[in-house]
Write an enzyme that holds these catalytic residues in place. Structure first.
Site, PDB file in Angstrom:
ATOM      1  N   ARG A 123       1.041  -1.215   0.069  1.00  0.00           N
ATOM      2  CA  ARG A 123       0.098  -0.123   0.062  1.00  0.00           C
ATOM      3  C   ARG A 123       0.883   1.323  -0.153  1.00  0.00           C
ATOM      4  NH1 ARG A 123      -5.278   1.291   3.839  1.00  0.00           N
ATOM      5  NH2 ARG A 123      -6.070   0.148   2.119  1.00  0.00           N
TER       6      ARG A 123
ATOM      7  N   HIS B 255      -7.679   1.062  -6.079  1.00  0.00           N
ATOM      8  CA  HIS B 255      -7.861   0.170  -5.104  1.00  0.00           C
ATOM      9  C   HIS B 255      -8.599  -1.216  -5.437  1.00  0.00           C
ATOM     10  CE1 HIS B 255      -7.733  -1.338  -1.057  1.00  0.00           C
ATOM     11  NE2 HIS B 255      -8.517  -0.373  -0.624  1.00  0.00           N
TER      12      HIS B 255
ATOM     13  N   GLN C  58     -10.170  -3.947  -3.070  1.00  0.00           N
ATOM     14  CA  GLN C  58     -11.571  -3.549  -2.542  1.00  0.00           C
ATOM     15  C   GLN C  58     -12.693  -4.042  -3.528  1.00  0.00           C
ATOM     16  OE1 GLN C  58     -12.134  -1.942   0.562  1.00  0.00           O
ATOM     17  NE2 GLN C  58     -14.165  -2.493  -0.305  1.00  0.00           N
TER      18      GLN C  58
ATOM     19  N   ASP D 225     -17.616   7.016  -0.814  1.00  0.00           N
ATOM     20  CA  ASP D 225     -16.381   6.878  -0.143  1.00  0.00           C
ATOM     21  C   ASP D 225     -15.830   8.306   0.540  1.00  0.00           C
ATOM     22  OD1 ASP D 225     -13.935   6.047   0.846  1.00  0.00           O
ATOM     23  OD2 ASP D 225     -12.903   5.981  -1.086  1.00  0.00           O
TER      24      ASP D 225
ATOM     25  N   CYS E  21     -16.401   1.484   1.003  1.00  0.00           N
ATOM     26  CA  CYS E  21     -15.119   0.347   1.327  1.00  0.00           C
ATOM     27  C   CYS E  21     -14.626   0.560   2.771  1.00  0.00           C
ATOM     28  CB  CYS E  21     -14.098   0.860   0.284  1.00  0.00           C
ATOM     29  SG  CYS E  21     -13.269   2.588   0.766  1.00  0.00           S
TER      30      CYS E  21
ATOM     31  N   ARG F 107     -13.049  -8.879   1.848  1.00  0.00           N
ATOM     32  CA  ARG F 107     -11.908  -8.620   1.579  1.00  0.00           C
ATOM     33  C   ARG F 107     -10.804  -9.671   1.816  1.00  0.00           C
ATOM     34  NH1 ARG F 107      -9.935  -3.287   1.580  1.00  0.00           N
ATOM     35  NH2 ARG F 107      -7.932  -4.201   1.048  1.00  0.00           N
TER      36      ARG F 107
HETATM   37  N1   CP Z   1     -10.977  -0.458   2.783  1.00  0.00           N
HETATM   38  C1   CP Z   1      -9.844  -0.304   3.005  1.00  0.00           C
HETATM   39  O1   CP Z   1      -9.126  -0.376   2.306  1.00  0.00           O
HETATM   40  O2   CP Z   1      -9.760  -0.166   4.372  1.00  0.00           O
HETATM   41  P1   CP Z   1      -8.381  -0.062   5.307  1.00  0.00           P
HETATM   42  O3   CP Z   1      -7.841   1.351   4.690  1.00  0.00           O
HETATM   43  O4   CP Z   1      -8.504  -0.029   6.650  1.00  0.00           O
HETATM   44  O5   CP Z   1      -7.201  -1.042   4.637  1.00  0.00           O
HETATM   45  N1  NVA Z   2     -10.136   6.706  -0.702  1.00  0.00           N
HETATM   46  C1  NVA Z   2      -9.822   6.193   0.475  1.00  0.00           C
HETATM   47  C2  NVA Z   2      -9.794   4.784   0.499  1.00  0.00           C
HETATM   48  C3  NVA Z   2      -9.555   4.093   1.905  1.00  0.00           C
HETATM   49  C4  NVA Z   2      -9.649   2.538   1.768  1.00  0.00           C
HETATM   50  C5  NVA Z   2      -8.468   6.587   0.638  1.00  0.00           C
HETATM   51  O1  NVA Z   2      -7.566   6.471  -0.441  1.00  0.00           O
HETATM   52  O2  NVA Z   2      -7.995   6.946   1.777  1.00  0.00           O
END
Ligand code: CP
Ligand code: NVA
Length: 308
Positions: free
Chosen positions: A107, A134, A137, A225, A266, A294
């Protein structure tokens, strides 16, 4: 060896296989099926590196649990603790990690880090979120939609709010799984033209509708989101909130969709901002199923990556 970098970069037949395997493994774990693949030893003897340069609850826990359920082991690495955060190149990091581990999940911020990691790693690399996309997800979200409503092909999905990284992967999925997507949000936060074009080229009807009530008419699924993502500057928070407030998913907006329209987010959510608790906890919300899936979807992604 397969990298899982993005949904539009993954073959549609492979994507379908991953969703089906995820559903089988979930059923097997719940004791509903005897014929499902035995996942308990699939990753025996394998070491998975989980690298986080941003915070995470779901991605971190679901990957960790998923690997352990399949008999493998994990190593959680934070970007700041690694030499990667102190000047070592991504290419060198990828080459070194490949000598120790069998799979890398990362990530990160800029997607160039993910791409470079995949170019130099000798083991599969999985995208656990970048500023731009992402995909894990949305694999879980497709699994979730289909377990509640059957095939997503031909359905209408509406994204309300910021055309962000999660929205981008939904657009990729529209093209690959054959559903339509309407984006409703302020013009400044439209999804990338390139991704809209890709989905249209694949045959999906992609629309932009500024009026959220018109947008959700006939929707089978409404998704939103957070209004401020991890990569967005906190100084833009107030301006974003002001722009996005009309796109809040509340009961009045859901009432304009199909009566059985599902609601997805998400998570993490900012309740009473992008979505109200009445919707989040309402009868059409599947937000916690998404979170659970997930686990199952990523287990299938890892098996596909390793050819297991
Ligand atoms: N939805 C998601 O990726 O959550 P986290 O940021 O908690 O991993
Ligand atoms: N759009 C959000 C998703 C988190 C899972 C971010 O990137 O912070």
């Amino acid at each position: 060896m397969n990298h899982f970098l993005d949904i539009h970069k993954t073959d549609p037949v492979a994507l379908r296989g991953i969703i089906d395997m995820a559903a089988d493994m979930k059923a097997a774990r719940q004791g509903r099926s005897r014929g499902a693949p035995d996942d308990e030893r699939a990753l025996e003897g394998q070491m998975v590196a989980l690298i986080f340069e941003k915070p995470s609850t779901r991605t971190r826990v679901s990957f960790d649990v998923g690997v352990r359920q399949m008999g493998g082991q994990t190593m959680l690495l934070s970007g700041t603790d690694m030499q990667l955060g102190h000047g070592e190149t991504i290419a060198d990091t990828a080459r070194v990690l490949s000598r120790y581990v069998d799979l890398i999940m990362i990530r990160t911020f800029d997607e160039s880090v993910l791409i470079e990691m995949s170019e130099y790693a000798d083991v599969p690399v999985i995208n656990g979120l970048t500023d731009r996309t992402h995909p894990c997800q949305i694999m879980a979200d497709i699994q979730t939609f289909e377990e509640h409503r059957g095939p997503i092909k031909g359905k209408k999905v509406v994204w309300s709010g910021d055309g962000n990284n999660v929205c981008a992967s939904f657009l990729h999925a529209a093209g690959q799984f054959g559903f339509d997507l309407t984006f409703t949000g302020p013009a400044q936060l439209d999804p990338e033209e390139e991704f809209i074009g890709l989905a249209r080229k694949a045959g999906s009807a992609i629309k932009i509708e500024r009026d959220p009530h018109k947008a959700v008419e006939g929707a089978d699924l409404v998704v939103t989101d957070t209004w401020v993502s991890m990569h967005d500057s906190q100084s833009a928070k107030e301006r974003r909130h002001n722009m996005l407030r009309p796109y809040q998913v509340n009961e009045a907006l859901m009432a304009s969709a199909k009566p059985d329209a599902l609601f997805m987010h998400c998570l993490p959510a900012h309740r009473e901002e992008e979505a109200t608790s009445a919707v989040m906890d309402g009868p059409n919300s599947v937000v916690f199923d998404e979170a659970e899936n997930r686990l199952h979807a990523q287990k299938a992604v890892m098996r596909w990556c390793l050819g297991l």
